[in-house]
Enzyme design. Sequence first.
Site, PDB file in Angstrom:
ATOM      1  N   ASN A 291       3.848  -2.537   2.204  1.00  0.00           N
ATOM      2  CA  ASN A 291       3.151  -3.132   1.051  1.00  0.00           C
ATOM      3  C   ASN A 291       3.347  -2.256  -0.180  1.00  0.00           C
ATOM      4  O   ASN A 291       2.514  -1.392  -0.484  1.00  0.00           O
ATOM      5  CB  ASN A 291       1.666  -3.312   1.363  1.00  0.00           C
ATOM      6  CG  ASN A 291       0.970  -4.101   0.272  1.00  0.00           C
ATOM      7  OD1 ASN A 291       1.544  -4.373  -0.791  1.00  0.00           O
ATOM      8  ND2 ASN A 291      -0.271  -4.468   0.526  1.00  0.00           N
TER       9      ASN A 291
ATOM     10  N   LYS B 154       7.577  -6.005   1.228  1.00  0.00           N
ATOM     11  CA  LYS B 154       6.849  -7.055   0.497  1.00  0.00           C
ATOM     12  C   LYS B 154       6.941  -6.809  -1.007  1.00  0.00           C
ATOM     13  O   LYS B 154       6.498  -5.771  -1.511  1.00  0.00           O
ATOM     14  CB  LYS B 154       5.382  -7.084   0.948  1.00  0.00           C
ATOM     15  CG  LYS B 154       4.593  -8.235   0.334  1.00  0.00           C
ATOM     16  CD  LYS B 154       3.247  -8.399   1.033  1.00  0.00           C
ATOM     17  CE  LYS B 154       2.455  -9.558   0.461  1.00  0.00           C
ATOM     18  NZ  LYS B 154       1.187  -9.757   1.180  1.00  0.00           N
TER      19      LYS B 154
ATOM     20  N   GLY C  45       3.302 -17.953  -1.227  1.00  0.00           N
ATOM     21  CA  GLY C  45       2.708 -18.204  -2.539  1.00  0.00           C
ATOM     22  C   GLY C  45       2.223 -19.638  -2.591  1.00  0.00           C
ATOM     23  O   GLY C  45       3.030 -20.556  -2.744  1.00  0.00           O
TER      24      GLY C  45
ATOM     25  N   ILE D   8      -9.421  -6.434  -4.354  1.00  0.00           N
ATOM     26  CA  ILE D   8     -10.060  -5.777  -3.206  1.00  0.00           C
ATOM     27  C   ILE D   8      -9.784  -4.273  -3.244  1.00  0.00           C
ATOM     28  O   ILE D   8     -10.650  -3.467  -2.904  1.00  0.00           O
ATOM     29  CB  ILE D   8      -9.525  -6.374  -1.869  1.00  0.00           C
ATOM     30  CG1 ILE D   8      -9.649  -7.917  -1.852  1.00  0.00           C
ATOM     31  CG2 ILE D   8     -10.241  -5.751  -0.675  1.00  0.00           C
ATOM     32  CD1 ILE D   8     -11.040  -8.458  -1.903  1.00  0.00           C
TER      33      ILE D   8
ATOM     34  N   ASN E 191       0.688  -4.162   8.026  1.00  0.00           N
ATOM     35  CA  ASN E 191       0.962  -4.041   6.591  1.00  0.00           C
ATOM     36  C   ASN E 191       0.667  -2.590   6.189  1.00  0.00           C
ATOM     37  O   ASN E 191      -0.487  -2.168   6.151  1.00  0.00           O
ATOM     38  CB  ASN E 191       0.076  -5.046   5.844  1.00  0.00           C
ATOM     39  CG  ASN E 191       0.332  -5.080   4.349  1.00  0.00           C
ATOM     40  OD1 ASN E 191      -0.244  -4.306   3.606  1.00  0.00           O
ATOM     41  ND2 ASN E 191       1.188  -5.984   3.911  1.00  0.00           N
TER      42      ASN E 191
ATOM     43  N   CYS F 249       0.959  -4.160  -4.005  1.00  0.00           N
ATOM     44  CA  CYS F 249      -0.439  -4.503  -4.309  1.00  0.00           C
ATOM     45  C   CYS F 249      -0.738  -4.169  -5.772  1.00  0.00           C
ATOM     46  O   CYS F 249      -0.531  -3.032  -6.202  1.00  0.00           O
ATOM     47  CB  CYS F 249      -1.398  -3.737  -3.401  1.00  0.00           C
ATOM     48  SG  CYS F 249      -3.124  -4.062  -3.840  1.00  0.00           S
TER      49      CYS F 249
HETATM   50  C1  SIN Z   1      -5.969  -5.906  -2.198  1.00  0.00           C
HETATM   51  O1  SIN Z   1      -6.451  -5.379  -1.186  1.00  0.00           O
HETATM   52  O2  SIN Z   1      -6.331  -5.556  -3.327  1.00  0.00           O
HETATM   53  C2  SIN Z   1      -4.934  -6.990  -2.090  1.00  0.00           C
HETATM   54  C3  SIN Z   1      -3.813  -6.634  -1.190  1.00  0.00           C
HETATM   55  C4  SIN Z   1      -2.466  -6.803  -1.809  1.00  0.00           C
HETATM   56  O3  SIN Z   1      -2.335  -7.403  -2.893  1.00  0.00           O
HETATM   57  O4  SIN Z   1      -1.494  -6.341  -1.234  1.00  0.00           O
END
Ligand code: SIN
Length: 303
Positions: A127, A165, A243, A71, A99, A130
């Site tokens: 976060n 995270k 997970g 994403i 987040n 990612c």
């Molecule tokens: C994403 O938006 O690519 C995923 C989010 C994540 O892995 O923290």
Amino acid sequence: MADLSVDLGFRVLKSPLITASGTFGYGEEFLPFYDLDILGAIVMKGIFRDPRPGNPPPRLHETPAGLLNSIGLAGPGSAALQEIIRRLHARTAVPIIVNVCGEDDEEFAEVAALFSAMDEVAMLELNISCPNVRQGGACPAQDAGHTARLVRQVKDRVRKPLIVKLSPNAVDIVAVAQAAQDSGADALSLVNTFLGMAVDITTRRPVFANVYAGLSGPAIKPLALRLVREVCRRAYVPVIGMGGIASGHDVLEYFLVGAAAVQIGTINFREPAAALRITGEIEAEMERLKIKSLSEIRGQLQA
Ligand code: SIN
């Protein structure tokens, strides 16, 4: 009656179930499916200071037992999320976790400070894991030194509990976990997605523009469970495991290896009311095992 509440030390949650970032929109989308008050908390999709378009399509690719996503942390920006949180808070009492993302350490700290100041926000999740922002999947959580600096910088600017995270793609996730807790993390959440890829054999190109993407879902559960166990053995702050969780049975497995709460993610896409079913399954398992509280089995794996 089973007592589903869990104590994170800094906060008691009425349920061990937290919905994972990026799999539950901004909460509002799930209001038609069930009363969000049954949850321990919800985590908002990751947010930067400014709006972000995210990665070009395709962004999702199903695998036989999981989901690849790229994403790229698309989002409306902090000001828009503040409005969404105020609206959501007016409609539900479920604790809201933001987040927090950043292009650099300063942006992480700035965004964290902004949401820390909101009464409607219960906790922050940093976060740093990612895999879809930089080519090759690089992220701060792959480096213990960077994690330590970043967590300290953020911690100095916030007054809400800070969950960090972690990434399964670090060479030594235990070292990164130790760096995070020694630098002030109030809790750890793990794991984010595993780096993976898919290939289009007609075009002979990777499916994703970024080449690599993050794998989640049932395929990763045994891998994630092992990493959660490894981190729990060294952690002195609560660990939130995630997970591939899709059942009450899965939740109890995570508690046995030491998790203090869990996040449910990919299952929300396939089954929007999954948390409702899983809540009932946890109660049934607790009754079958004659457990009154999840604290009775936390970390009680006999190995
Ligand atoms: C994403 O938006 O690519 C995923 C989010 C994540 O892995 O923290």
